[in-house]
Design an enzyme around this catalytic site. Structure first.
Site, PDB file in Angstrom:
ATOM      1  N   ARG A  51       0.541  -8.926  -3.862  1.00 36.81           N
ATOM      2  CA  ARG A  51       1.616  -7.940  -3.960  1.00 36.81           C
ATOM      3  C   ARG A  51       1.695  -6.986  -2.772  1.00 36.81           C
ATOM      4  NH1 ARG A  51       0.410  -9.803  -8.563  1.00 36.81           N
ATOM      5  NH2 ARG A  51      -1.663  -9.678  -7.670  1.00 36.81           N
ATOM      6  N   THR A  52       0.567  -6.389  -2.424  1.00 37.25           N
ATOM      7  CA  THR A  52       0.640  -5.304  -1.437  1.00 37.25           C
ATOM      8  C   THR A  52       1.087  -5.851  -0.081  1.00 37.25           C
ATOM      9  OG1 THR A  52      -1.150  -4.275  -2.661  1.00 37.25           O
ATOM     10  CG2 THR A  52      -0.609  -3.318  -0.529  1.00 37.25           C
ATOM     11  N   ARG A 101      -5.548  -3.231   4.687  1.00 37.64           N
ATOM     12  CA  ARG A 101      -6.450  -3.331   3.517  1.00 37.64           C
ATOM     13  C   ARG A 101      -7.813  -3.771   4.036  1.00 37.64           C
ATOM     14  NH1 ARG A 101      -5.276  -6.190  -2.132  1.00 37.64           N
ATOM     15  NH2 ARG A 101      -4.157  -4.220  -2.298  1.00 37.64           N
ATOM     16  N   HIS A 129      -5.887   3.575  -3.314  1.00 35.74           N
ATOM     17  CA  HIS A 129      -4.781   2.631  -3.086  1.00 35.74           C
ATOM     18  C   HIS A 129      -3.485   3.439  -3.212  1.00 35.74           C
ATOM     19  CE1 HIS A 129      -2.440  -0.896  -2.838  1.00 35.74           C
ATOM     20  NE2 HIS A 129      -3.052  -1.668  -3.716  1.00 35.74           N
TER      21      HIS A 129
END
Ligand code: CP
Length: 304
Positions: A51-52, A101, A129
């Site tokens: 997703r990210t 990330r 996050h």
């Protein structure tokens, strides 16, 4: 804003402005389709993501910009021993903004001290996050009409679940919120997060019993047990199915409860609940793209 490392880098006004922009993007996507023409996002993912990473990339493309990057450390020169600092100094020569990330807590902060372009923390180890929290806040506001005056249950791995840490900090900025923190004893929320709540006079309770907590909740935020943060597989196996939300367990819950999860889901929410109108976790996914679009605009254009 130079970089976004923690959700606390944004004040209430910034967050509200981002949500307003995201609402406008939903309503008028065409007005934003060329805003980032000629700009590049570098997505540097040293740890897996669906997703990210893809929502940052989709966000930049939908703003008319371009994307470069890598999706695993092994395909970058980190595999040869290059430091995070040298990597981002290099990438600053190619891109206008970096989303990073990393499995190590604090790596995006270190990156922001060496990069010459803004760095966004896209998740650092078991720490923070912030952009998931932006997705979560926007989802709560769209579903409940407010981000204040809510009883919010967070359930699961509250020790390693970085999305919970950022969400609790963010919601504690808004008046009238209270938290019910549901976890096994071994996976309680870290003391620095509790200290933050105490410092801000935010009421919270801790329990191991989800069924008892459910009837009073306006928001239930489920999380998976974070296998990748455990040193001992036996502990993970013992704890992984501590909480599994099923239609039967929801019987005592409010009719206007919203059920959230940052995903990926492993076994914490029965797929039977996906059809329940209270299930909002796939709405979070879409809302994450809109909030990342708003964030890129704010950071590169100062648009509020
Ligand atoms: N919510 C979230 O961070 O998902 P990914 O790990 O797939 O990016």
């Amino acid at each position: 804003m130079k970089s976004l490392i923690s959700i606390m880098d944004l004040d209430e006004r910034d967050i509200n402005a981002l949500m307003d922009t995201a609402d406008d993007i939903v309503a008028r996507p065409g007005a934003y389709a060329h805003k980032m023409a000629g700009k590049k996002l570098a997505s540097l993912f040293f740890e897996p993501s669906t997703r990210t990473r893809l929502s940052f990339e989709a966000a930049m493309y939908e703003l008319g910009g371009n994307v470069i990057g890598f999706s695993e450390a092994q395909s970058s020169s980190a595999a040869k021993g290059e430091s995070v600092a040298d990597t981002v100094k290099t990438v600053s020569c190619y891109a206008d903004i970096i989303a990073m990330r990393h499995p190590k807590e604090g790596a995006p902060l270190v990156a922001s001290q060496s990069a010459t372009v803004p760095v966004i923390n896209a998740g650092d180890g078991g720490h923070n996050h912030p952009t998931q929290t932006l997705a979560d806040l926007f989802t709560i506001r769209r579903e409940k009409g407010r981000v204040s005056g809510l009883t919010v249950g967070v359930c699961g791995d509250l020790k390693f679940g970085r999305t919970v840490h950022s969400l609790l900090e963010a919601l504690s900025r808004y008046e009238g919120n209270r938290f019910v923190m549901v976890s096994p004893e071994e996976l309680k929320v870290p003391s620095y997060v509790k200290q933050h709540l105490k410092n801000n006079h935010v009421p919270y309770t801790q329990t191991t019993d989800l069924s008892q907590a459910l009837p009073e909740l306006d928001v239930l935020y489920m999380t998976r047990v974070q296998k990748e943060r455990f040193f001992n597989e036996a502990d993970y196996i013992r704890l992984k199915d501590s909480y599994v939300l099923t239609p039967q367990k929801l019987e005592g819950a409010k009719g206007d409860l919203i059920i959230m999860h940052p995903l990926p889901r492993v076994n914490e929410i029965s797929v039977a609940i996906d059809q329940d109108p209270r299930a909002c976790y796939f709405k979070q996914v879409l809302n994450g793209k809109y909030m990342r679009m708003a964030l890129i605009l704010m950071m590169l254009e100062g648009e509020k």
